[in-house]
Design a protein around this motif. Structure first.
Motif, PDB file in Angstrom:
ATOM      1  N   ARG A  44      54.903  31.479  64.154  1.00  0.00           N
ATOM      2  CA  ARG A  44      53.478  31.144  64.254  1.00  0.00           C
ATOM      3  C   ARG A  44      52.879  31.659  65.563  1.00  0.00           C
ATOM      4  O   ARG A  44      51.739  32.132  65.585  1.00  0.00           O
ATOM      5  CB  ARG A  44      53.284  29.627  64.131  1.00  0.00           C
ATOM      6  CG  ARG A  44      53.438  29.124  62.694  1.00  0.00           C
ATOM      7  CD  ARG A  44      53.284  27.624  62.620  1.00  0.00           C
ATOM      8  NE  ARG A  44      53.239  27.167  61.245  1.00  0.00           N
ATOM      9  CZ  ARG A  44      53.216  25.891  60.876  1.00  0.00           C
ATOM     10  NH1 ARG A  44      53.235  24.941  61.808  1.00  0.00           N
ATOM     11  NH2 ARG A  44      53.162  25.548  59.608  1.00  0.00           N
ATOM     12  N   ALA A  47      52.264  35.260  65.087  1.00  0.00           N
ATOM     13  CA  ALA A  47      51.110  35.494  64.216  1.00  0.00           C
ATOM     14  C   ALA A  47      49.800  35.337  64.984  1.00  0.00           C
ATOM     15  O   ALA A  47      48.869  36.131  64.821  1.00  0.00           O
ATOM     16  CB  ALA A  47      51.148  34.536  63.029  1.00  0.00           C
ATOM     17  N   VAL A  48      49.725  34.320  65.840  1.00  0.00           N
ATOM     18  CA  VAL A  48      48.512  34.092  66.632  1.00  0.00           C
ATOM     19  C   VAL A  48      48.284  35.239  67.612  1.00  0.00           C
ATOM     20  O   VAL A  48      47.176  35.785  67.716  1.00  0.00           O
ATOM     21  CB  VAL A  48      48.591  32.749  67.385  1.00  0.00           C
ATOM     22  CG1 VAL A  48      47.455  32.625  68.407  1.00  0.00           C
ATOM     23  CG2 VAL A  48      48.526  31.583  66.403  1.00  0.00           C
ATOM     24  N   GLU A  50      49.439  38.280  67.478  1.00  0.00           N
ATOM     25  CA  GLU A  50      49.148  39.511  66.734  1.00  0.00           C
ATOM     26  C   GLU A  50      47.695  39.516  66.257  1.00  0.00           C
ATOM     27  O   GLU A  50      47.004  40.546  66.336  1.00  0.00           O
ATOM     28  CB  GLU A  50      50.096  39.638  65.538  1.00  0.00           C
ATOM     29  CG  GLU A  50      50.050  40.995  64.833  1.00  0.00           C
ATOM     30  CD  GLU A  50      50.566  42.130  65.714  1.00  0.00           C
ATOM     31  OE1 GLU A  50      49.726  42.889  66.234  1.00  0.00           O
ATOM     32  OE2 GLU A  50      51.795  42.264  65.861  1.00  0.00           O
ATOM     33  N   ALA A  51      47.211  38.368  65.766  1.00  0.00           N
ATOM     34  CA  ALA A  51      45.826  38.273  65.290  1.00  0.00           C
ATOM     35  C   ALA A  51      44.846  38.475  66.441  1.00  0.00           C
ATOM     36  O   ALA A  51      43.843  39.194  66.301  1.00  0.00           O
ATOM     37  CB  ALA A  51      45.591  36.920  64.627  1.00  0.00           C
ATOM     38  N   LEU A  63      40.840  32.193  63.772  1.00  0.00           N
ATOM     39  CA  LEU A  63      42.306  32.235  63.751  1.00  0.00           C
ATOM     40  C   LEU A  63      42.882  31.539  62.526  1.00  0.00           C
ATOM     41  O   LEU A  63      43.915  31.949  61.997  1.00  0.00           O
ATOM     42  CB  LEU A  63      42.867  31.591  65.030  1.00  0.00           C
ATOM     43  CG  LEU A  63      42.801  32.454  66.292  1.00  0.00           C
ATOM     44  CD1 LEU A  63      43.206  31.647  67.519  1.00  0.00           C
ATOM     45  CD2 LEU A  63      43.698  33.675  66.139  1.00  0.00           C
ATOM     46  N   THR A  67      45.359  33.746  60.256  1.00  0.00           N
ATOM     47  CA  THR A  67      46.787  33.417  60.214  1.00  0.00           C
ATOM     48  C   THR A  67      47.177  32.509  59.054  1.00  0.00           C
ATOM     49  O   THR A  67      48.348  32.458  58.680  1.00  0.00           O
ATOM     50  CB  THR A  67      47.214  32.717  61.518  1.00  0.00           C
ATOM     51  OG1 THR A  67      46.522  31.456  61.623  1.00  0.00           O
ATOM     52  CG2 THR A  67      46.883  33.580  62.728  1.00  0.00           C
ATOM     53  N   ILE A  69      47.203  29.338  59.277  1.00  0.00           N
ATOM     54  CA  ILE A  69      47.716  28.093  59.859  1.00  0.00           C
ATOM     55  C   ILE A  69      46.613  27.046  59.787  1.00  0.00           C
ATOM     56  O   ILE A  69      45.454  27.338  60.087  1.00  0.00           O
ATOM     57  CB  ILE A  69      48.148  28.313  61.321  1.00  0.00           C
ATOM     58  CG1 ILE A  69      49.214  29.409  61.397  1.00  0.00           C
ATOM     59  CG2 ILE A  69      48.683  27.030  61.934  1.00  0.00           C
ATOM     60  CD1 ILE A  69      49.548  29.847  62.817  1.00  0.00           C
ATOM     61  N   LEU A  74      46.938  24.572  64.348  1.00  0.00           N
ATOM     62  CA  LEU A  74      46.517  25.707  65.168  1.00  0.00           C
ATOM     63  C   LEU A  74      45.940  25.241  66.506  1.00  0.00           C
ATOM     64  O   LEU A  74      46.215  25.844  67.547  1.00  0.00           O
ATOM     65  CB  LEU A  74      45.483  26.533  64.415  1.00  0.00           C
ATOM     66  CG  LEU A  74      45.017  27.796  65.126  1.00  0.00           C
ATOM     67  CD1 LEU A  74      46.156  28.799  65.239  1.00  0.00           C
ATOM     68  CD2 LEU A  74      43.841  28.423  64.418  1.00  0.00           C
TER      69      LEU A  74
END
Length: 206
Positions: A44, A47-48, A50-51, A63, A67, A69, A74
C-alpha cells in the motif's frame, strides 16, 4: 519461501471466487514481501508513492480513486508516511479545505529503490502461469479493478434512484388517500314555504 504447485482443489471452496481471490492475494503478498524485504515499503505504501509520483499535489480523495484504498485506511497511511518523511503535506491549490501530498526526497528515494523489487515480484507471480494465459489474466484483473473503481459511484446512483422511487411512492400514496375520501353529499335544499293566502278585506257598509 513461497512454493507453487498445481494441486487440484475440490469442494465448494474450489468454485468460490472470493475464496480463490483471497488465496491468490495471500500468495501475491507473500512474494511481494520476500522481494522487498522486512524493512521495505508495504504494498500500500508503494501504491501511494507511485500514485503521487505520477501526479504531484493529489488530495486524499484523489488518492482513494488512484489506489483503491478506502478513505479511513488511506488517511491513517498518509499520516504515518508523512511522519516517516516519505510524503510532504500542504494546502491544496484547488481546494483550500483539502490537504495535498507530494513526494519528499526520502519518498522518491524509497520509491526508486522499491520499483525493481516490485517488478521482480510481479514477474514471479506471472511466471506461475503459462505464457499464453498471462495477458488474459492481467486483462481480467484490470476489468475487476475497473468494476471496483466504479462501485462507489454506482452505489450512490442506486441510492439516489431508491430515494427517488420512495418519494414518488409516498406522493402516489398520499394522492390515493385524498382520492379515497368520501365526497360530502350536497345539502338538500329546503322546500319553499307555500305562500299563505291573503285574507279578504271585509267590505265596509256603504
Amino acid at each position: 519461501m513461497v512454493k507453487s504447485g498445481n494441486k487440484k482443489r475440490s469442494g465448494s471452496l474450489a468454485a468460490s471466487p472470493s475464496h480463490l481471490m483471497h488465496r491468490v492475494l495471500q500468495l501475491a503478498l507473500d512474494i511481494y514481501s520476500e522481494e522487498t524485504g522486512a524493512d521495505g515499503l508495504t504494498q500500500r505504501q508503494f501504491a501511494v508513492l507511485e500514485a503521487v509520483s505520477q501526479k504531484s499535489g493529489l488530495t486524499q480523495t484523489d488518492l482513494v480513486r488512484a489506489t483503491g484504498i478506502d478513505r479511513s485506511t488511506l488517511a491513517d497511511l498518509v499520516s504515518r508516511m508523512t511522519t516517516k518523511g516519505l510524503l510532504d503535506r500542504e494546502r491544496s491549490t484547488m481546494d483550500a479545505r483539502a490537504k495535498a501530498v507530494r513526494l519528499s526526497e526520502a519518498g522518491q528515494a524509497a520509491l526508486d529503490g522499491a520499483r525493481p523489487k516490485v517488478e521482480a515480484a510481479d514477474k514471479r507471480i506471472l511466471a506461475l502461469l503459462p505464457k499464453g494465459k498471462r495477458d488474459g489474466f492481467l486483462g481480467l484483473l484490470a476489468e475487476l479493478a475497473s468494476e471496483a473503481d466504479a462501485a462507489p459511484d454506482k452505489a450512490k446512483a442506486e441510492a439516489r434512484t431508491i430515494k427517488k422511487t420512495q418519494r414518488e411512492a409516498k406522493k402516489a400514496e398520499k394522492a390515493m388517500k385524498k382520492g379515497e375520501k368520501p365526497v360530502k353529499a350536497p345539502k338538500a335544499e329546503k322546500p319553499a314555504k307555500a305562500a299563505k293566502p291573503k285574507k279578504a278585506k271585509a267590505l265596509e257598509p256603504a
